[in-house]
Write a protein that holds these residues in place. Structure first.
Motif, short mmCIF file in Angstrom:
data_model
loop_
_atom_site.label_atom_id
_atom_site.label_comp_id
_atom_site.label_asym_id
_atom_site.label_seq_id
_atom_site.Cartn_x
_atom_site.Cartn_y
_atom_site.Cartn_z
N UNK A 85 -25.77 -22.00 -28.42
CA UNK A 85 -26.02 -22.96 -27.35
C UNK A 85 -24.77 -23.81 -27.13
N UNK A 123 -29.11 -31.62 -22.04
CA UNK A 123 -29.76 -30.79 -23.05
C UNK A 123 -28.93 -29.56 -23.34
N UNK A 124 -29.12 -28.95 -24.50
CA UNK A 124 -28.38 -27.72 -24.83
C UNK A 124 -28.66 -26.61 -23.82
N UNK A 148 -27.01 -14.38 -27.08
CA UNK A 148 -27.85 -14.04 -28.24
C UNK A 148 -27.58 -12.61 -28.63
N UNK A 192 -36.62 -23.83 -33.53
CA UNK A 192 -35.18 -23.89 -33.70
C UNK A 192 -34.78 -25.08 -34.54
N UNK A 234 -41.66 -27.84 -27.20
CA UNK A 234 -41.16 -28.52 -28.38
C UNK A 234 -40.56 -29.87 -27.99
N UNK A 254 -37.69 -32.73 -29.41
CA UNK A 254 -36.57 -32.97 -30.32
C UNK A 254 -36.09 -34.41 -30.17
N UNK A 256 -35.62 -34.95 -26.28
CA UNK A 256 -35.57 -33.77 -25.42
C UNK A 256 -36.79 -32.90 -25.63
N UNK A 260 -40.19 -22.39 -24.77
CA UNK A 260 -39.78 -21.08 -25.23
C UNK A 260 -39.97 -20.08 -24.11
N UNK A 295 -35.50 -17.28 -26.20
CA UNK A 295 -34.75 -18.49 -26.41
C UNK A 295 -35.54 -19.69 -25.92
N UNK A 296 -34.96 -20.84 -26.07
CA UNK A 296 -35.56 -22.08 -25.59
C UNK A 296 -34.68 -22.67 -24.49
N UNK A 297 -35.34 -23.24 -23.50
CA UNK A 297 -34.65 -23.97 -22.45
C UNK A 297 -35.00 -25.44 -22.60
N UNK A 298 -33.98 -26.26 -22.42
CA UNK A 298 -34.11 -27.68 -22.71
C UNK A 298 -34.13 -28.50 -21.43
N UNK A 299 -34.89 -29.59 -21.50
CA UNK A 299 -34.84 -30.56 -20.43
C UNK A 299 -33.58 -31.40 -20.54
N UNK A 300 -33.37 -32.29 -19.56
CA UNK A 300 -32.15 -33.10 -19.54
C UNK A 300 -32.15 -34.23 -20.56
#
Lengths: 111, 116
Positions: free
Chosen positions: A36, A43-44, A49, A99, B33, B35, B92, B96, B104-109
């Protein structure tokens, strides 16, 4: 879960190829390796992968040796906008994987 | 990839109060998720938000401090309760994505929280 170890920081210059290596000695048979990128105040973002050998996309390449105990993220011809923190993670695919982020590598690209 | 939004983007709160952070996804997802990222640090997983059941918390995080709701497959909230300055962090959410090739995971801002 396999723990990852990365250099804390790296410096590079614009136009150079940058290789960031991640160590994951305890990687399990079913684990994949994911990288990432994170810019400040964001965010990441998923980069790439892979499971073994080499994976390439429009952004980067990922090299994984046969023993899979390490991996190398390769960024071709970096620019100033590639300055960011890069995280290496390992985990099992398709298993609602949680993760756990390591410390990451702060890449600083200079003009 | 999923598009994730968070509200608020930032807030400044007083000690002892609570703040609820919202996470909205543009498609239905199974796993969400939460974080925390403290200043200059890496991300730490707080909990997994399960739709229709209680969240699953990681070691060091408890439901009384970080209650989580997941009323449907596109929305979740995280509340930071009885805040102290030590709770100042970026929070954050991620989802998934079980893709055909990658998982993978996508993240918010993120939501930047400052507690005074």
């Amino acid at each position: 879960l396999a723990k990852t170890t990365q250099p804390i920081s790296m410096d590079s210059y614009e136009g150079q190829e940058v290789n960031i290596t991640c160590s994951h000695n305890n990687i399990a048979t079913n684990d994949y390796i994911t990288w990432y990128q994170q810019f400040p105040s964001q965010g990441p973002r998923f980069i790439i992968q892979g499971y073994k050998t080499k994976v390439t996309n429009e952004v980067a390449s990922l090299f994984i040796p046969a023993d899979r105990k390490s991996s190398t993220l390769s960024l071709p011809r970096v620019s100033l906008s590639d300055t960011a923190v890069y995280y290496c993670l390992v985990g099992e695919l398709n298993n609602f994987n949680k993760f756990y982020f390591g410390s990451g590598t702060k890449l600083n690209v200079k003009p | 990839s999923a598009v994730i939004s968070q509200k608020p983007s930032r807030d400044i709160c007083q000690r002892g109060t609570s703040l609820t952070i919202q996470c909205q996804v543009d498609s239905q997802v199974t796993m969400m998720f939460w974080y925390r990222q403290q200043p200059g640090q890496s991300l730490t997983l707080i909990a997994t938000a399960n739709q229709g059941s209680e969240a699953t918390y990681e070691s060091g995080f408890v439901i009384d401090k970080f209650p989580i709701s997941r009323p449907n497959l596109t929305f979740s909230t995280l509340t930071v309760s009885n805040m102290s300055p030590e709770d100042s962090s970026i929070y954050l959410c991620s989802v998934e994505d079980l893709g055909a090739v990658t998982d993978t995971q996508y993240f918010g801002p993120g939501t930047r929280l400052t507690v005074l």
